[in-house]
Design an enzyme around this catalytic site. Sequence first.
Site, PDB file in Angstrom:
ATOM      1  N   GLY A 244     -17.494  -6.062 -23.136  1.00  0.00           N
ATOM      2  CA  GLY A 244     -17.387  -5.159 -24.275  1.00  0.00           C
ATOM      3  C   GLY A 244     -18.685  -4.908 -25.014  1.00  0.00           C
TER       4      GLY A 244
ATOM      5  N   ASP B 132      -8.587  -9.316 -19.654  1.00  0.00           N
ATOM      6  CA  ASP B 132      -7.528 -10.325 -19.709  1.00  0.00           C
ATOM      7  C   ASP B 132      -6.408  -9.977 -18.727  1.00  0.00           C
ATOM      8  OD1 ASP B 132      -8.703 -11.919 -21.748  1.00  0.00           O
ATOM      9  OD2 ASP B 132      -7.999 -10.502 -23.260  1.00  0.00           O
TER      10      ASP B 132
END
Length: 263
Positions: free
Chosen positions: A46, A163
């Site tokens: 990110g 995830d």
Amino acid sequence: MAEITPPVVIKVGGALLDSPHIANQLLAEIKTLQASTPVVLVHGGGPLVETMLSAMQLTSTKIDGLRVTPDEQMPYVCGALAGSANKSLCAMAIAAGLNPVGLSLMDGGITQCQLLDEKYGAVGIPATGKPALLARLFEGGFLPVISSIGCTDEGRLLNVNADQAATVIAELLGGKLLLLSNVDGVLDQHKALISELDQARLQEEVSLGVIKDGMLVKVSAAMQAAQQLNQPVTIANWSAPLTAILNNQSGTRVIPATQTSGA
């Protein structure tokens, strides 16, 4: 093909690249673990994506904790995740004495990805594919380092939540899943660590507005994996000793309903 020990799938956020000391410590522990257990490293990126998009003067927004990714941004997102983040982690792994192989979700058919919803742009939802490539890498003593970039059957590049990517890899391999980041685990409204989290407690914390956004995505992925694998999934801090995390002495264990119900 010889049967392998169920692997440990470790997901790390891209912010790990900004903490080389912690990354080196984790990779050294992975090397020790690899002597007895196959390991897969799945990563996000990110911060790198944010930096690259900002440098290109492109805006970045999130809905429900997921990054909205227009197709025209995918070359930059792909470059940040499957390129810079992946190769940086591979370089760190080499320095730690490991033998990494950098991959993405589309390589070797290890996952199948579909578009999540057009409102998110080129964001994908992964499903299990074929384990053959990873099994061969384990046989050779390699460390698969997997970025969360996938594609549709038609070849449309997709940005996948890391995830969720790690969850699917754990499902594919029947492995133990660790979701590691710079947080100690799931915290309650008083900022105290929740050592075990079942479905009822999760719903309670969501209704209180404590678990939300990115943490809700993380915990939902962990709960999905726990249900699929019928075993707990751990959310923990990557600075904690890996042995402590594996021995349930650190982090939050997300418990599947089949275990809480006594089934």
